[in-house]
Structure formats: structure tokens, C-alpha cells
Design a protein around this motif. Structure first.
Motif, mmCIF file in Angstrom:
data_model
loop_
_atom_site.group_PDB
_atom_site.id
_atom_site.type_symbol
_atom_site.label_atom_id
_atom_site.label_comp_id
_atom_site.label_asym_id
_atom_site.label_seq_id
_atom_site.Cartn_x
_atom_site.Cartn_y
_atom_site.Cartn_z
ATOM 1 N N GLY A 211 0.790 -1.440 -0.082
ATOM 2 C CA GLY A 211 -0.089 -0.032 -0.034
ATOM 3 C C GLY A 211 0.704 1.245 -0.012
ATOM 4 N N GLU A 212 2.117 1.167 0.670
ATOM 5 C CA GLU A 212 2.618 2.344 0.630
ATOM 6 C C GLU A 212 3.317 2.805 -0.499
ATOM 7 O OE1 GLU A 212 5.386 -0.735 2.577
ATOM 8 O OE2 GLU A 212 3.410 -0.227 2.565
ATOM 9 N N CYS A 213 3.159 1.890 -1.487
ATOM 10 C CA CYS A 213 3.873 2.284 -3.006
ATOM 11 C C CYS A 213 2.522 2.240 -3.909
ATOM 12 C CB CYS A 213 4.708 1.264 -3.603
ATOM 13 S SG CYS A 213 6.546 1.406 -2.915
ATOM 14 N N LYS A 214 1.238 2.644 -3.251
ATOM 15 C CA LYS A 214 0.367 2.840 -4.096
ATOM 16 C C LYS A 214 -0.270 4.346 -4.055
ATOM 17 C CE LYS A 214 -2.306 -0.010 -5.752
ATOM 18 N NZ LYS A 214 -3.030 -1.020 -4.878
ATOM 19 N N GLY A 217 -2.929 4.259 -1.151
ATOM 20 C CA GLY A 217 -2.316 3.807 0.162
ATOM 21 C C GLY A 217 -2.588 2.379 0.532
ATOM 22 N N THR A 218 -3.511 1.709 -0.150
ATOM 23 C CA THR A 218 -3.654 0.419 -0.024
ATOM 24 C C THR A 218 -3.764 -0.663 -1.014
ATOM 25 O OG1 THR A 218 -5.891 -0.732 0.775
ATOM 26 C CG2 THR A 218 -6.273 1.076 -0.734
ATOM 27 N N THR A 219 -3.652 -1.980 -0.586
ATOM 28 C CA THR A 219 -3.551 -2.696 -1.870
ATOM 29 C C THR A 219 -4.556 -3.054 -2.492
ATOM 30 O OG1 THR A 219 -3.818 -4.562 -0.339
ATOM 31 C CG2 THR A 219 -1.506 -3.881 -0.637
ATOM 32 N N ASP A 231 8.099 9.687 -6.482
ATOM 33 C CA ASP A 231 9.033 9.264 -5.313
ATOM 34 C C ASP A 231 10.643 9.132 -5.629
ATOM 35 O OD1 ASP A 231 9.144 6.902 -6.704
ATOM 36 O OD2 ASP A 231 8.415 5.649 -4.969
ATOM 37 N N CYS A 235 9.842 3.179 -5.318
ATOM 38 C CA CYS A 235 8.865 2.035 -5.573
ATOM 39 C C CYS A 235 9.003 1.302 -6.499
ATOM 40 C CB CYS A 235 7.301 2.823 -5.501
ATOM 41 S SG CYS A 235 6.927 3.316 -3.724
#
Length: 582
Positions: A211-214, A217-219, A231, A235
Motif C-alpha cells: 500500500g505504501e507504494c500505491k 495507500g492500500t493494496t 518518489d 517504489c
């Protein structure tokens, strides 16, 4: 993708082999093979769709919008329906279907096929009555058939010898297993060693990064992989490293860099129902992502699959499928909001798509990947699924001059909730429909591999073999077997001509050494058919049928004689028959 519909279901001296299915067929699909490397159905060079054009290295053949063109040295039959027509070949008789649109990557009606030759050889010349298998005119190679255990719970207790074997009444000869990788880089699925020990190739895919790479924020429920512009590339690097490490650890043959880049789960929308791990990629995002992830997979000797779209139409257009059985929501979910829906690809329909999609922030992954040759050269297998429209689309003329330059693998398909064939059903009607999906992929889409979703499911047709706790094998399991058991890895698809029966769809393949040929046909036949079939270039003397029908399941019948290269195929109503000829 099947899971996107209903997560609650749980997680051919020559020997010739023919498969003839009796199933539903659009009238224009009486043509027999799909557009090959010498034939094209096109999208346009500006990431859209234009007119249909077919070319053949064996003949000077083209067709233009609203016209029919015949070839020299051959009997060619074409038919039009106020639209584009792709015509046949030199040195052999061909029958081609018509398209009811103005063109596009696959401007054909449902199940339509476009025929072509690769070398012009093997034709019998003159007008042929009945079907002719043109063994000298080869098309794509076959890698095999298989199923998925990705996202599936359980301990792997399946009838592996039946699934991947050739001996026994329930054996169907699969040769590919697809597993999954979760956001943490761990395996989802099972059966790797069981399948590999029986000679299968193992491939993988992944549904979402952490999630932190979306962007969401969530899968779950979509969201995009955070790009380097956002970033600095952290990611992209982390996620591509994790994918490559997983593929290396499990010694995969091939790995997809993103399962269904064109789909997001969306609770509350009838055509996608519940929440689960999904990630969206625009066409431009896929271009940049494959340039990072592709080389890392190749570095560990794993083939790269992309874009693995849930809808085949999204590979060659921005149009989304339609035909849901939910009256108030007839179209697919269209997460990238292109706002254009059709199971035909035409320039006129493409023009209705949102401007942001035309500019690369939609689907049409294949055209955008082709436009960036670094991206195009960063993957090996064009991955697709066959959901929603439930059909394949031909390689377009404006990509590599209409010549397919890599394998196409259909890695996931099933009967899912809210779409035709959702089930639950185990009948021959459904078995024939599934045979139709495979036929379309092999003939129109030139797929080298075709995989069903799961082995079993609890309440719909997401499982190939069984439904719920039933011990009865479904008819689709056996009609799938009419292909997988007889069209073996290493075979080459070949052209089939002269099928004028609207109730039959016929396709063919042969072994690399020419000692075996496999033909697959589909028909909605509510009555039995006697069809003469000519084997052009073959020396078989008899053919043994293997029949799947309402009352039989891959049942071996009495051998039929082949006289002067011709045998008569007796095809029962609503049936799939594989003829093995020696």
C-alpha cells in the motif's frame, strides 16, 4: 481476474488429429482460422483504430472498407456486411469472415475469424467442397494449456496425474500452471512441484505492490503504482526487485509484471463486487514500468509477460467490453474512465473515447508499448485475459506491419459472476461455450497458451472441474481436454479453409515434424452434422474420434477411414470431437 467478480467463492507415412466442437457460432465465424502473421486487422497508428486490411506473402491481397477482393491462383470466398472484409490467399482456398465495423484491431463480430497463409503452400487448388486442413500453412506455435492456483487456498490436494497426464479417462494433459505473488513477495497458490514434476511450465503474476507504494495507500480497490516522478523511483526499484526475486526463487518460466492493469476491484459496482488486491496502470505508466521491471526479470533468466490486461480489447484499444447480464450495468467497470464501450473495435467507436485515454492515460496498451521500442523490447510474451467480451482480437496492421513478433498467452479466463456463463453449471452447453473461448483465442488471437482460472469454485463457473463439494466433473473440463489433451506443446497452428456451415467453427494444428495435426471447431449444433474434411498434405489412413457430449466425456469411438485424403466427420449435436488420424 475471475476473483474480481466474486471473491466470496474462495480464494495430427502422417498422423492427423482433429478437434471438432459443436457450439454456438456467429454466422460470420464459419471462416476457420484467425488472422495470422500474414493477416491483419488494424488499430491506427495514432493509438486508435482504422480500417481492416489483410495482406499475404503468398498473394497480392488487400481489402478495403466495404469491398471484397479475390486472389490469384486460388478460390477465395469473402463476405461482407456493410463493412470491412479481409480476404484470402494464393495457392489455397480460403474463406474469410466479414466485419460489421469500419475497422480496428479486430473489427469482427463475436467469434469472427480472419484467415491468412504463411507460405501459400499445401493448397489443393480449385473449389473444394467441405473443409480443407492446409498443413503447409503454419501459424503460431503452441506452448500448452493450464490453470491457476493463484489466490487460492487449500493444501494442493488435486488429481495432478489427471490434470497434467495423458493416461486415463479423466486425463486432460495440461502443461502450464500459474501462481501468484502477494505484496510482500510471498507465494499465493500451490502445486508448483506437483506440476513441474509432470513436465509443466510454471508462470507467475502479481496483483498489487504494498500500500505504501500505491497512490491509494492500500493494496485493494485499485490505485496506481507510485511513479518515479512522485518518489524518485524508490517504489519502482523496490517492487521490480521483489518481483524478480520471487520469480528467481521459484524458478519460473515467465512472470507477469502486473495482473490486469486495466481493472480495479470496486465494491458496490455489480460487475466487480468485492474488495481485493488490484492495481491500475495507464498505457503510459505500463510503458515506463516494463522498462524497469522487464530487464530485472531477464537478468534472472525469466521471460517477461505484459500487459496481461483483463480485457483483450484493452490491448489494442480504449474500448471496454459490454454484455453483462446485469440489466442496469451492461458494460464493464472501465476504471480509467475512457467512457466508450463495444465488443467491436472501430475508428468511429474509438473516437468516442475520452481525450485523456487517447493521450495515453487510458488502455490501448499494445499500441503504446509498440510506440516506445525500448518498452516493446523489454517484454517477451504478450499477456492477455479474455473476460467481459469473452473473445479474442487479432494482431493489428499498424503494429510491426501486422506481423506478430512474439507469443500471445491467454493466462486467465472463466465464467464469472454478472457475465454470460457465470453458472453454476456443469452442462455440455457451458462446455461448448468454453470451447468457443479457446477457439477464438487460438484462431483469432493466435494464442500460444490458454489457461482457465481455478480447478474448483464454490458457487459459479470460476472453477474448471468441479463446483462446490460436487465430485462430478463438469463438461467444460472435458471440452477443455479436447484441446489440451490433443493439441500438444510444440505443435503449430495451421490454416483451415472451406467451412461454410454456420454451426461449425474449425481450427487446426500440427506437430513440428508434421506427424500430427489438430483441428478445433465450434458449432451451436442442435442437430448432428456429417462434414467431409480434406487433409491437404497428409497421409493418414484412419481417424479415431474422442467425443465430449451430453452423454460422453472424451469417449473414444470407432476409427473412420481416410480415402484420397478425405474422411467424413460425424459430429453429434452439442459436442466436441477430437479426431486422432494415423
Amino acid at each position: 481476474m475471475a476473483i474480481r467478480r466474486n471473491l466470496g467463492t474462495h480464494f495430427l507415412s502422417a498422423s492427423v488429429c482433429f478437434v471438432v466442437a459443436a457450439a454456438c457460432s456467429d454466422s460470420s465465424d464459419s471462416s476457420d482460422t484467425g488472422g495470422g502473421p500474414g493477416s491483419t486487422t488494424t488499430g491506427n497508428a495514432t493509438m486508435g483504430a482504422t480500417a481492416v486490411t489483410n495482406t499475404s506473402s503468398a498473394a497480392n491481397v488487400t481489402s478495403a472498407t466495404g469491398s471484397a477482393t479475390s486472389t490469384t491462383g486460388a478460390s477465395t470466398v469473402t463476405s461482407t456486411s456493410a463493412a470491412n472484409t479481409v480476404t484470402g490467399t494464393s495457392g489455397a482456398n480460403m474463406v474469410t469472415g466479414s466485419s460489421s465495423g469500419t475497422g480496428g484491431a479486430a473489427s469482427t463480430t463475436a467469434g469472427d475469424t480472419v484467415t491468412s497463409t504463411t507460405d501459400g503452400g499445401g493448397g489443393t487448388g480449385g473449389v473444394v467442397n467441405g473443409v480443407t486442413v492446409q498443413t503447409a500453412q503454419t501459424r503460431q506455435n503452441i506452448q500448452g494449456f493450464g490453470f491457476n492456483t493463484a489466490l487460492k487456498g487449500g493444501n494442493g490436494s488435486l488429481p495432478w496425474d489427471d490434470l497434467f497426464g495423458l493416461e486415463g479417462p479423466n486425463a486432460i494433459g495440461m502443461s502450464i500452471l500459474r501462481v501468484g505473488m502477494n505484496p510482500q513477495g510471498n507465494l499465493t497458490g500451490f502445486g508448483i512441484e506437483e506440476a513441474r514434476s509432470r513436465g509443466a511450465k510454471i508462470i507467475g503474476s502479481t496483483w498489487s505492490p504494498p500500500g505504501e507504494c500505491k497512490t491509494s495507500g492500500t493494496t485493494q480497490n485499485g490505485g496506481h503504482l507510485i511513479t518515479p516522478d512522485e518518489d524518485g523511483g524508490e517504489c519502482y526499484e523496490m517492487w521490480s526487485d521483489r518481483i524478480a526475486a520471487f520469480a528467481d526463487e521459484y524458478d519460473l518460466y515467465a512472470m507477469s509484471i502486473a495482473n490486469e492493469a486495466d481493472f480495479k476491484s470496486c465494491p458496490g459496482t455489480p460487475v466487480c463486487t468485492v474488495a481485493y488486491d488490484t492495481t491500475e496502470y495507464t498505457a503510459k505508466e505500463m510503458v515506463e514500468w516494463v522498462k524497469v521491471a522487464g530487464p530485472k526479470l531477464r537478468a534472472v533468466d525469466v521471460k517477461v509477460i505484459a500487459p496481461e490486461a483483463s480485457e483483450w480489447t484493452h490491448v489494442w484499444s480504449n474500448l471496454s467490453g459490454t454484455g453483462s447480464i446485469v440489466e442496469e450495468h451492461p458494460h464493464s467497470s472501465d476504471p480509467l474512465e475512457c467512457g466508450c464501450f463495444s465488443n467491436e473495435i472501430t475508428a468511429e467507436l474509438e473516437a468516442t473515447c475520452a481525450e485523456h485515454c487517447k493521450n495515453g492515460d487510458g488502455y490501448d496498451y499494445g499500441h503504446w508499448l509498440w510506440a516506445d521500442q525500448e518498452a516493446w523490447n523489454a517484454f517477451d510474451i504478450l499477456g492477455v485475459h479474455e473476460y467481459d467480451a469473452q473473445r479474442a482480437y487479432a494482431w493489428p496492421a499498424d503494429v510491426n506491419e501486422g506481423i506478430r513478433d512474439r507469443e500471445i498467452w491467454q493466462t486467465e479466463m472463466s465464467g464469472v459472476s454478472h457475465w454470460p456463463e457465470e453458472g453454476p453449471s456443469a452442462t455440455i452447453d457451458n462446455g461448448v461455450a468454453v470451447a468457443g473461448w479457446i477457439h477464438s483465442a487460438l484462431t483469432v488471437g493466435e494464442a500460444s497458451a490458454w489457461l482457465y482460472w481455478w480447478y474448483d469454485a464454490s458457487s459459479n463457473n470460476e472453477g474448471l472441474a468441479v463446483i462446490g463439494g460436487s465430485q462430478e466433473l463438469t463438461k467444460r473440463y472435458f471440452t477443455f481436454g479436447n484441446y489440451s489433451k490433443f493439441i500438444r506443446p510444440g505443435y503449430l497452428m495451421v490454416n483451415v479453409a472451406g467451412n461454410t456451415n454456420d454451426d461449425l467453427q474449425i481450427s487446426a494444428a500440427k506437430s513440428e515434424d508434421g506427424s500430427t495435426v489438430v483441428v478445433v471447431a465450434i458449432n451451436k449444433g442442435s442437430a448432428a452434422v456429417e462434414e467431409p474434411i480434406t487433409i491437404s498434405g497428409g497421409t493418414a489412413t484412419s481417424c479415431t474420434p474422442h467425443v465430449t457430449s451430453a452423454s460422453e466425456s472424451l469417449a473414444e469411438g470407432t476409427a473412420v477411414p481416410v480415402t484420397d485424403g478425405v474422411f467424413t466427420a460425424s459430429l453429434g449435436e452439442m459436442s466436441v470431437t477430437s479426431f486422432v488420424c494415423n
